[in-house]
Design a protein around this motif. Structure first.
Motif, short mmCIF file in Angstrom:
data_model
loop_
_atom_site.label_atom_id
_atom_site.label_comp_id
_atom_site.label_asym_id
_atom_site.label_seq_id
_atom_site.Cartn_x
_atom_site.Cartn_y
_atom_site.Cartn_z
N ILE A 241 -14.36 -0.93 0.01
CA ILE A 241 -13.79 -0.70 1.34
C ILE A 241 -14.58 -1.49 2.38
O ILE A 241 -14.01 -2.18 3.23
CB ILE A 241 -13.77 0.80 1.69
CG1 ILE A 241 -12.71 1.52 0.86
CG2 ILE A 241 -13.52 1.01 3.19
CD1 ILE A 241 -12.82 3.03 0.90
N CYS A 242 -15.90 -1.41 2.30
CA CYS A 242 -16.75 -2.17 3.24
C CYS A 242 -16.49 -3.66 3.11
O CYS A 242 -16.42 -4.38 4.12
CB CYS A 242 -18.22 -1.86 2.99
SG CYS A 242 -18.69 -0.19 3.47
N ALA B 182 -8.22 -1.01 -1.02
CA ALA B 182 -7.31 -1.71 -0.10
C ALA B 182 -6.37 -0.71 0.58
O ALA B 182 -6.08 -0.81 1.77
CB ALA B 182 -6.50 -2.77 -0.84
N VAL B 183 -5.92 0.28 -0.18
CA VAL B 183 -5.02 1.29 0.38
C VAL B 183 -5.77 2.16 1.39
O VAL B 183 -5.24 2.48 2.46
CB VAL B 183 -4.38 2.13 -0.74
CG1 VAL B 183 -3.63 3.32 -0.18
CG2 VAL B 183 -3.45 1.25 -1.57
N ARG B 184 -7.01 2.51 1.09
CA ARG B 184 -7.79 3.30 2.05
C ARG B 184 -8.04 2.52 3.34
O ARG B 184 -8.00 3.09 4.43
CB ARG B 184 -9.09 3.78 1.42
CG ARG B 184 -8.81 4.92 0.43
CD ARG B 184 -10.01 5.58 -0.15
NE ARG B 184 -10.97 6.04 0.85
CZ ARG B 184 -12.19 6.43 0.53
NH1 ARG B 184 -12.61 6.40 -0.72
NH2 ARG B 184 -13.02 6.84 1.48
N ALA C 115 0.84 -1.20 0.00
CA ALA C 115 0.00 0.00 0.00
C ALA C 115 0.88 1.25 0.00
O ALA C 115 0.54 2.25 -0.63
CB ALA C 115 -0.93 -0.01 1.21
N GLY C 116 2.01 1.18 0.68
CA GLY C 116 2.93 2.32 0.71
C GLY C 116 3.47 2.64 -0.67
O GLY C 116 3.60 3.82 -1.04
N GLU C 117 3.80 1.63 -1.45
CA GLU C 117 4.32 1.87 -2.80
C GLU C 117 3.22 2.40 -3.73
O GLU C 117 3.51 3.14 -4.66
CB GLU C 117 4.97 0.61 -3.35
CG GLU C 117 6.27 0.31 -2.64
CD GLU C 117 7.02 -0.89 -3.17
OE1 GLU C 117 6.45 -1.68 -3.95
OE2 GLU C 117 8.19 -1.04 -2.79
N TYR C 118 1.99 2.03 -3.47
CA TYR C 118 0.88 2.62 -4.21
C TYR C 118 0.79 4.11 -3.89
O TYR C 118 0.66 4.94 -4.78
CB TYR C 118 -0.43 1.91 -3.83
CG TYR C 118 -1.67 2.46 -4.46
CD1 TYR C 118 -2.19 1.91 -5.62
CD2 TYR C 118 -2.37 3.52 -3.88
CE1 TYR C 118 -3.36 2.39 -6.21
CE2 TYR C 118 -3.54 4.02 -4.45
CZ TYR C 118 -4.02 3.45 -5.60
OH TYR C 118 -5.17 3.95 -6.17
N ARG C 119 0.88 4.43 -2.62
CA ARG C 119 0.75 5.83 -2.18
C ARG C 119 1.90 6.70 -2.67
O ARG C 119 1.72 7.89 -2.91
CB ARG C 119 0.64 5.90 -0.66
CG ARG C 119 -0.66 5.27 -0.17
CD ARG C 119 -0.83 5.40 1.31
NE ARG C 119 -1.26 6.77 1.62
CZ ARG C 119 -1.10 7.34 2.80
NH1 ARG C 119 -0.53 6.70 3.78
NH2 ARG C 119 -1.52 8.58 3.00
N ARG D 267 -6.58 1.69 9.02
CA ARG D 267 -6.07 0.81 10.07
C ARG D 267 -4.77 1.34 10.67
O ARG D 267 -4.52 1.16 11.86
CB ARG D 267 -5.92 -0.61 9.54
CG ARG D 267 -7.28 -1.23 9.28
CD ARG D 267 -7.21 -2.66 8.93
NE ARG D 267 -8.57 -3.18 8.75
CZ ARG D 267 -8.85 -4.42 8.48
NH1 ARG D 267 -7.87 -5.31 8.39
NH2 ARG D 267 -10.09 -4.80 8.31
N ARG D 268 -3.98 2.01 9.87
CA ARG D 268 -2.76 2.64 10.42
C ARG D 268 -3.14 3.72 11.42
O ARG D 268 -2.55 3.83 12.48
CB ARG D 268 -1.92 3.26 9.29
CG ARG D 268 -1.18 2.27 8.46
CD ARG D 268 -0.43 2.96 7.34
NE ARG D 268 0.32 2.01 6.56
CZ ARG D 268 1.12 2.34 5.57
NH1 ARG D 268 1.29 3.60 5.25
NH2 ARG D 268 1.77 1.40 4.90
N GLU D 269 -4.13 4.52 11.05
CA GLU D 269 -4.59 5.60 11.94
C GLU D 269 -5.17 5.03 13.23
O GLU D 269 -5.01 5.63 14.30
CB GLU D 269 -5.61 6.48 11.22
CG GLU D 269 -4.97 7.31 10.12
CD GLU D 269 -5.99 8.01 9.22
OE1 GLU D 269 -7.22 7.82 9.41
OE2 GLU D 269 -5.55 8.74 8.31
#
Length: 171
Positions: free
Chosen positions: A49-50, A132-134, A26-30, A139-141
């Motif tokens: 997302i749901c 998936a990135v969202r 996800a980091g590489e996507y961002r 989840r990081r937050e």
């Protein structure tokens, strides 16, 4: 942790396309290492997302493409000489073969091969990837002590070399 990747070969009408199944970051996507070429719609993202959040898994792989890389190509050729883990033809006539890569030296070789590439490109799955990135960001937050190694920081992908790609019309 039992780490492994899979080689996945599809054969349709005599044409073969071979990819590597694994988890993309996800980091590489961002940061733009995973390139996108179309915009996504918020309503379609919310639905996905749901789904990802509720199932706690990514149920549909993202189709990524990468530029030709000799070390990756060589490793795939070596693995495909071995007996596949799965080998079957589905009712639609498409042949499927799967090989598991679990040996540390092969995993390192693939990691180095992909690290040498400037980017991966989303061929299909823009909404699934964005969703998936969202989920990962959310989840990081919710987990300020995250390490970046948690499963939610990755999404299921199949990476195909551009030399073998044949992308069919959606319709």
């Amino acid at each position: 942790k039992d780490e492994h990747l899979y080689i996945y070969q599809l054969e349709m009408n005599g044409r073969v396309q071979t990819g590597i199944i694994g988890a993309a970051s996800a980091g590489e996507y961002r940061t733009g290492v995973i390139k996108k070429h179309e915009k996504t719609r918020a309503d379609k993202e919310v639905d996905r997302i749901c789904h990802v959040d509720t199932c706690n898994t990514q149920t549909g792989p993202i189709f990524l493409a990468y530029r030709a890389c000799e070390p990756i190509r060589d490793l795939i050729r070596q693995v495909k000489k071995e007996t596949p883990l799965y080998d079957f033809v589905s009712p639609d006539g498409i042949g499927h073969r799967v090989w598991r890569i679990a040996e540390a030296e092969r995993l390192v070789a693939l990691e180095e091969g992909f690290a040498s590439l400037p980017a991966l490109y989303i061929a299909d799955g823009h909404h699934r990837a964005a969703s998936a990135v969202r989920v990962a960001v959310g989840r990081r937050e919710a987990n300020p002590g995250y390490t970046g190694e948690e499963d939610f920081n990755y999404f299921l992908s199949v990476m195909f070399c551009e030399e073998e790609l044949k992308i069919l019309d959606y319709n």
